[in-house]
Design an enzyme around this catalytic site. Sequence first.
Site, short mmCIF file in Angstrom:
data_model
loop_
_atom_site.label_atom_id
_atom_site.label_comp_id
_atom_site.label_asym_id
_atom_site.label_seq_id
_atom_site.Cartn_x
_atom_site.Cartn_y
_atom_site.Cartn_z
N ASP A 131 -6.99 2.38 -13.19
CA ASP A 131 -6.09 2.22 -12.05
C ASP A 131 -5.67 0.76 -11.95
O ASP A 131 -6.51 -0.14 -12.13
CB ASP A 131 -6.84 2.62 -10.76
CG ASP A 131 -5.91 3.24 -9.73
OD1 ASP A 131 -4.71 2.96 -9.80
OD2 ASP A 131 -6.41 3.99 -8.88
N HIS A 158 2.72 -2.64 -11.17
CA HIS A 158 1.75 -2.04 -10.25
C HIS A 158 0.62 -1.30 -10.97
O HIS A 158 -0.35 -0.90 -10.35
CB HIS A 158 2.46 -1.08 -9.29
CG HIS A 158 3.32 -1.80 -8.30
ND1 HIS A 158 2.94 -2.01 -7.00
CD2 HIS A 158 4.53 -2.39 -8.43
CE1 HIS A 158 3.89 -2.68 -6.37
NE2 HIS A 158 4.87 -2.92 -7.23
P1 ADQ Z 1 -1.09 4.85 -6.75
O1 ADQ Z 1 -1.40 5.34 -8.10
O2 ADQ Z 1 -0.31 5.78 -5.90
O3 ADQ Z 1 -0.37 3.43 -6.77
P2 ADQ Z 1 -3.15 3.82 -4.82
O4 ADQ Z 1 -3.16 2.36 -4.98
O5 ADQ Z 1 -4.48 4.38 -4.61
O6 ADQ Z 1 -2.54 4.58 -6.07
O7 ADQ Z 1 -2.26 4.19 -3.59
C1 ADQ Z 1 -2.20 5.49 -3.07
C2 ADQ Z 1 -1.62 5.46 -1.64
O8 ADQ Z 1 -1.30 6.79 -1.27
C3 ADQ Z 1 -2.59 4.91 -0.64
O9 ADQ Z 1 -1.92 4.09 0.25
C4 ADQ Z 1 -3.14 6.16 0.07
O10 ADQ Z 1 -3.44 5.96 1.40
C5 ADQ Z 1 -1.99 7.11 -0.06
N1 ADQ Z 1 -2.51 8.50 -0.15
C6 ADQ Z 1 -3.31 8.97 -1.12
N2 ADQ Z 1 -3.61 10.25 -0.87
C7 ADQ Z 1 -3.00 10.59 0.27
C8 ADQ Z 1 -2.92 11.78 1.04
N3 ADQ Z 1 -3.48 12.91 0.66
N4 ADQ Z 1 -2.18 11.74 2.14
C9 ADQ Z 1 -1.58 10.62 2.51
N5 ADQ Z 1 -1.62 9.49 1.84
C10 ADQ Z 1 -2.31 9.45 0.72
C11 ADQ Z 1 0.08 2.52 -7.81
C12 ADQ Z 1 -1.00 2.12 -8.82
C13 ADQ Z 1 -2.18 1.57 -8.11
C14 ADQ Z 1 -1.77 0.38 -7.23
C15 ADQ Z 1 -0.60 0.76 -6.34
C16 ADQ Z 1 -0.04 -0.45 -5.60
O11 ADQ Z 1 -1.35 3.24 -9.62
O12 ADQ Z 1 -3.16 1.16 -9.03
O13 ADQ Z 1 -2.85 0.02 -6.43
O14 ADQ Z 1 0.45 1.31 -7.09
O15 ADQ Z 1 0.36 -1.44 -6.49
#
Ligand code: ADQ
Length: 907
Positions: free
Chosen positions: A457, A254
């Site tokens: 990311d 991921h």
């Molecule tokens: P993350 O590093 O967690 O995931 P991301 O892909 O942006 O990063 O996902 C974050 C999730 O958390 C999103 O669904 C978002 O809606 C939710 N979120 C963020 N802030 C929030 C808040 N304050 N309240 C509620 N929800 C919140 C890891 C990798 C990424 C990759 C994903 C999936 O680092 O690059 O995209 O896995 O593979």
Amino acid sequence: MDVVRNPTVHRFSQSGRILLKRRLSFERQREQRQDRKQSSARQKYHETEELVYIDCSEQVLNKMIVNATSPMVVVANRLPFIVQKNAETGQFERKQCAGGLVTAVAPVVVETNGLWVGWSGQHLEDGEHDIPEANPNDRSPTAGLKSRQVIPVRLPQKQFDDYYNGCCNATFWPLFHSMPDRALFQSDKWEAYRQVNEHFAKLTVEAVVKLAETNPNSVPLVWLHDYHLMMAANSIRDRCDRLGLQIKMAFFLHIPFPSWDIMRLFPWDDELLQGILGCDSVGFHVEDYCLNFIDCCQRRLGCRVDREQMLVEHNGRTVSVHPLPISIPYDRFVSLAEKAPQVVKNNEQEQLLLGVDRLDYTKGLVHRIRAFETLLQKHPEHIEHVTFLQVAVPSRTDVKEYQELKEDLDQLIGRINGRFSTPNWSPIRYIYGCVSQEQLAAFYRDSSVAVVTPLRDGMNLVAKEFVACQVGEPGVLMLSPFAGAGTSMHEALLVNPYETDEFAEVMHRALTMPKDERELRMQQLRHREREHDVNFWLQSFLKSVDCLADNNLTPGRLLPLREEDFSQFLASYVKESSRLALLLDYDGTLAPIAPHPDLARMPEETRRVLERLAHMPDVNVAIISGRSVENVKSMIGIEGITYAGCHGFEILHPDGTMFIHPVPHEYEVQLEQLKKQLEEEVCKYGAWLEQKSSGITFHYREVPKDKQSEVMTHAQKLFQDNNIKLHQSHMAYEARPPVTWDKGRAAIYLLRTLFGLDWCDRVSTIFAGDDRTDEDAMRALQGMAVTFRITTLPNLRTAATYRLPNTDAVLTMLKWVEKRLSSRLPVTNGFRSRKTSMSSIGNNSPPHPPSSPTRRSRSNSQSPSPTEPNKQMMVMTDQVYHQLISRKNSPPRVSVSPVNTPTRSTV
Ligand code: ADQ
């Protein structure tokens, strides 16, 4: 605009502390609140985790039709929910997690009646308890997952902490995000990681067994997730093989996969790469990560690869690599955005810039806020008209680095708010906490610009969620090119987060972009994400592992190893005109391993190629084997090459001169005794003893399985009783003289003898061997030769430059060498044109004169015959060895002792 009461947003004072709770309103929230007084819309989160835990009643069930052909065992660090004790009832209950993985994968596990292996949030010390069933009101994607489908991983807290915080988060997270300065490399944490992966592997196989019991005709698909589980595959494969269970195995990462320059910093990179290659199929978000991985496999492990088809060959297996960009449940976000209440703004014209992230140093929050400060400074027209809304979920809050990041951000936001705030307006609204997906959808929809600017990311789902929620007035997406999403969301405004001035300018451009351009860009972005949603990701994955109904995938295949393939390994090293030394082991390298050494025959074709090579000018072939020198010579039967027996303790040159390393008398006495005892006590059930001049090898390969343990234990004891070190060989124990001499030292000695002190400058050397004793030579020759390890072990540390799967591959390599040097005429008079040997060492003459047959021996005027070699023997001591190795410009002078040296018998 309707104003609704009560939701809170934290606003920062100049000092950076939360001062006042400000009211935000959402249209429908009031009604919902009345219905669900008890269940707060503001969600609790599990603080140290990157997953966001939500109230399951708020989830909109994501219905997917999966059509998977195999039952799936998902293996992830965490279960799709955590188990928590309800403080009031004392009962354990499920707490749901939101996130792409759970939403996408849980329905397949439910539908295929599969299983999920993961940490439940409880440690071993917390005691055993059953996994609770889902709450009847649960509408989340995991609602259909019965507790029998869940295999919880429970570990001692310390071990889990070493694995999770010590290795996953302190090593892999920063390293894979190309921030090596932040990465810690600690062997004890790596060991914990391996052990925990082993434990996951064990439980995964239990899951496979469980599936086989209920569904014996299906081949389960084991799907390993993320950087927490890169070392589990080989153990799963091995355990399943032993149980006769068939599986397919895939891995999905991921986070980004770094380039070779970064990956090579990890001290155990070879093991890690082989760990991942234990799967049949490996998936990354984007093509760049796939190519990085393929590159690392080729450069670190010497794997054969096909970049076009994205294939890697390792350990005789072909692993396919796939770009599988993860996505979001698009329709769910659309429907949330359509229903979500409006976000209250200071005034109708106010524009919101939005950031939503886990509070992690990879997300570039500080860079972003600094750029916003620059925007206000350079474009004061935005003051009082633009607000930055940053929502940050607490993450890994027990880690110092993350606490420091929070403090830095608090201070920065406080300073900027202090600098620019007016009585009616503050530039930054900061929510440090988790918000519900409904609230998030409202923020996404009502913001003018989403600022998604991580420093690195894997993909970034926030960018996609924002786009899906743009159901009203179109906004603008600002995106970092260093996020995986940046490679496909072309219509976003790409911005380098490190370039603050430009960043501020792009913010300005986004805020002032004309509507028609915004519409156009957003339309394209939305179209792509709608097509390529999470369901598409899952279908693509199933297709890539050939587990999708109606899928006729022809698996990619690398062509069988061909001579041309060796060009990539050797072309720049072995030229048409090179002087070449070929140092080769026999068993397992030239001849396939056989049940008995006498049966290990070299294929006729290998013999012929070797013979032709041996007769080429400026090519020297030497065989370095564990067998006795007479034995290996008789097995190969080619004249004109050097034979080194007993791991280099005896070396017989083509001219008949012989080198024998002396051994201590005490060892000879002990060896005699051991030999006798082994013969009398344990040479039974097919175990037998091979005699060598400087040692013995006790073979137990033919002993029936049920007797092996008895025979091995007994033999080990006899070695110990006689104070002789036991060396493990292929289903055999070896006794070797207790002197610092091995194939490595023998190889260097040989090269020195054959080519002189500066051999390394003038000779291209190739070494090939298949076992542990050959590693000594690979280590000794590192950087001075191209070395090949012949192996089928799935995870092996080797000092070799490259790996080859079998003896056929060695033959192919020899054929490549022959073709490369084919312009040379063979030596026809029966003797090599260039030949040096021990016989030249006593002379003061240069090591490489064109020699005539009469130079074969200084001490023996008779012509040597293959059966009666010229027994000129040299006693090798450490002092002599170092003299040989260290003197630079002139050939060494060494003493040559007579054949009948008292220390040992000779051939
Ligand atoms: P993350 O590093 O967690 O995931 P991301 O892909 O942006 O990063 O996902 C974050 C999730 O958390 C999103 O669904 C978002 O809606 C939710 N979120 C963020 N802030 C929030 C808040 N304050 N309240 C509620 N929800 C919140 C890891 C990798 C990424 C990759 C994903 C999936 O680092 O690059 O995209 O896995 O593979």
